[in-house]
Design a protein around this motif. Sequence first.
Motif, PDB file in Angstrom:
ATOM      1  N   MET A   1      45.317  44.201  40.596  1.00 14.24           N
ATOM      2  CA  MET A   1      45.095  43.338  41.751  1.00 14.24           C
ATOM      3  C   MET A   1      46.253  43.444  42.744  1.00 14.24           C
ATOM      4  O   MET A   1      46.048  43.484  43.959  1.00 14.24           O
ATOM      5  CB  MET A   1      44.911  41.890  41.286  1.00 14.24           C
ATOM      6  N   VAL A   2      47.475  43.511  42.232  1.00 16.70           N
ATOM      7  CA  VAL A   2      48.648  43.629  43.103  1.00 16.70           C
ATOM      8  C   VAL A   2      48.676  45.015  43.767  1.00 16.70           C
ATOM      9  O   VAL A   2      49.008  45.139  44.954  1.00 16.70           O
ATOM     10  CB  VAL A   2      49.944  43.366  42.303  1.00 16.70           C
ATOM     11  N   ILE A   3      48.298  46.048  43.020  1.00 15.54           N
ATOM     12  CA  ILE A   3      48.241  47.391  43.606  1.00 15.54           C
ATOM     13  C   ILE A   3      47.196  47.448  44.708  1.00 15.54           C
ATOM     14  O   ILE A   3      47.416  48.048  45.768  1.00 15.54           O
ATOM     15  CB  ILE A   3      47.953  48.431  42.513  1.00 15.54           C
ATOM     16  N   ASP A   4      46.050  46.804  44.495  1.00 19.85           N
ATOM     17  CA  ASP A   4      45.021  46.747  45.545  1.00 19.85           C
ATOM     18  C   ASP A   4      45.561  46.067  46.803  1.00 19.85           C
ATOM     19  O   ASP A   4      45.296  46.505  47.923  1.00 19.85           O
ATOM     20  CB  ASP A   4      43.795  45.993  45.043  1.00 19.85           C
ATOM     21  N   ALA A   5      46.299  44.982  46.602  1.00 23.68           N
ATOM     22  CA  ALA A   5      46.874  44.278  47.753  1.00 23.68           C
ATOM     23  C   ALA A   5      47.846  45.177  48.506  1.00 23.68           C
ATOM     24  O   ALA A   5      47.890  45.184  49.740  1.00 23.68           O
ATOM     25  CB  ALA A   5      47.579  43.002  47.290  1.00 23.68           C
ATOM     26  N   LEU A   6      48.630  45.969  47.775  1.00 26.29           N
ATOM     27  CA  LEU A   6      49.568  46.890  48.410  1.00 26.29           C
ATOM     28  C   LEU A   6      48.817  47.970  49.198  1.00 26.29           C
ATOM     29  O   LEU A   6      49.202  48.317  50.320  1.00 26.29           O
ATOM     30  CB  LEU A   6      50.468  47.522  47.349  1.00 26.29           C
ATOM     31  N   SER A   7      47.736  48.486  48.623  1.00 25.97           N
ATOM     32  CA  SER A   7      46.936  49.496  49.317  1.00 25.97           C
ATOM     33  C   SER A   7      46.339  48.944  50.603  1.00 25.97           C
ATOM     34  O   SER A   7      46.326  49.609  51.638  1.00 25.97           O
ATOM     35  CB  SER A   7      45.814  50.006  48.402  1.00 25.97           C
ATOM     36  N   ARG A   8      45.831  47.706  50.537  1.00 24.70           N
ATOM     37  CA  ARG A   8      45.263  47.101  51.749  1.00 24.70           C
ATOM     38  C   ARG A   8      46.333  46.915  52.812  1.00 24.70           C
ATOM     39  O   ARG A   8      46.101  47.151  53.996  1.00 24.70           O
ATOM     40  CB  ARG A   8      44.620  45.755  51.408  1.00 24.70           C
ATOM     41  N   GLN A   9      47.526  46.503  52.398  1.00 26.03           N
ATOM     42  CA  GLN A   9      48.587  46.259  53.364  1.00 26.03           C
ATOM     43  C   GLN A   9      49.076  47.556  54.001  1.00 26.03           C
ATOM     44  O   GLN A   9      49.342  47.615  55.205  1.00 26.03           O
ATOM     45  CB  GLN A   9      49.753  45.539  52.675  1.00 26.03           C
ATOM     46  N   LEU A  10      49.174  48.608  53.197  1.00 22.79           N
ATOM     47  CA  LEU A  10      49.640  49.898  53.708  1.00 22.79           C
ATOM     48  C   LEU A  10      48.505  50.716  54.316  1.00 22.79           C
ATOM     49  O   LEU A  10      48.752  51.757  54.921  1.00 22.79           O
ATOM     50  CB  LEU A  10      50.293  50.702  52.584  1.00 22.79           C
TER      51      LEU A  10
END
Length: 382
Positions: A51-60
């Motif tokens: 979930m945290v990796i997904d959030a990072l992908s969305r932000q970047l």
Amino acid sequence: MRFEISKVLDAIEGRVCTDPALARAVVDLAEVIRYQDLDGGRPASLLRLGMVIDALSRQLEEDSVPVYAIVHRALLSDADLTSNERMVVRRWADDGLVEVLDQPGDRMLEVADLLGLPVLSRVRFDGLGGRLPWLGQPGRVLAPVPGAGGPVFIAHVGGGQAPVTGPRSAAGAKLLARQWRCPEPGCALFGAGGGGGAFADLARVERSPAGQPPPTLRGGAPTCPRHMTRLGDAGPRPRTEVLAVRIGGLVRQRFVLTESQPVVAGRAPEQSGGVTLGQWLNDEARRWISRGHVRFELRVGEVIVTDTSTNGSGIRPAGSMNDADRIALAPQQSRVLGAGDVVELYPGVQIGRAEELPSAAPFTPASVMAEAPTMAMRLPRV
């Protein structure tokens, strides 16, 4: 449901690495798995890393964004994780995808300092600003918190929610200029990899020197963070260049090019280490792009691209989108990739240097949690 969760963990495995050229943020895995408010589930879950990796992908605004995970040694026997999750973490450790340590907090900050990476943590690190001034810069320490549709980031210091990469420290630049070898047999970080993980024999039998993590410093000496033994200097680290694939305006993948290993990109390359684009292509692009369409080589610091296709490619000098500027690259023709140049395999399918190829598309990056059973993810209302 167990099979679905296993598929998610396999997807997450593709997003953890200790390669300084590819990692985009640093996390403490033992902390992340206990962010119970992210999904309202059990006390500890490895799915929260996804979930945290997904959030990072969305932000970047990128697909396939990897994180550098530090793992507390106690996590390998943590009863709050399932037996399958503990087995997965052990496999990651054996394959050198994560670091397993007794003091993950100290190492997390050291890695962030050496590599210039942002830290994803709810810890505020109060009192450390004098020793690590970058902690006070906006975007360098971000806390993952519940948000609409999944985790979002809030800054501990300053404004903004975007992770920010800083320059590598002087010590980091020196450490990453050399190869290192650990005297401990089978060290997954600074020696032969593949200590027993399911996929080690296929992909990680020997760790690439170019992908070695930075050593830790103990008394000023480069030291293996896992075994706490002094490392031997094995010579200069191979030159590298980080390239990125952009399809439809969205950066889908980054990959590392070294002087010792050319990389072939195409619809479905047969060569080991090739970059497969087929999963992102439409029908017309699949018909045009060959299985192995272009080959990239690094020679004396220059990136050489050779067309190995049936239909040819093109070069967009300095990234120009003006078709009049496009330079045709015929089959078997080679060319030096100049500053800002972008290789175009098919309209909208491009490869160039990662720092020169930003995302610019209204697409949402693919989720590593796509296979997660909905009953295991009860997103809180915000």
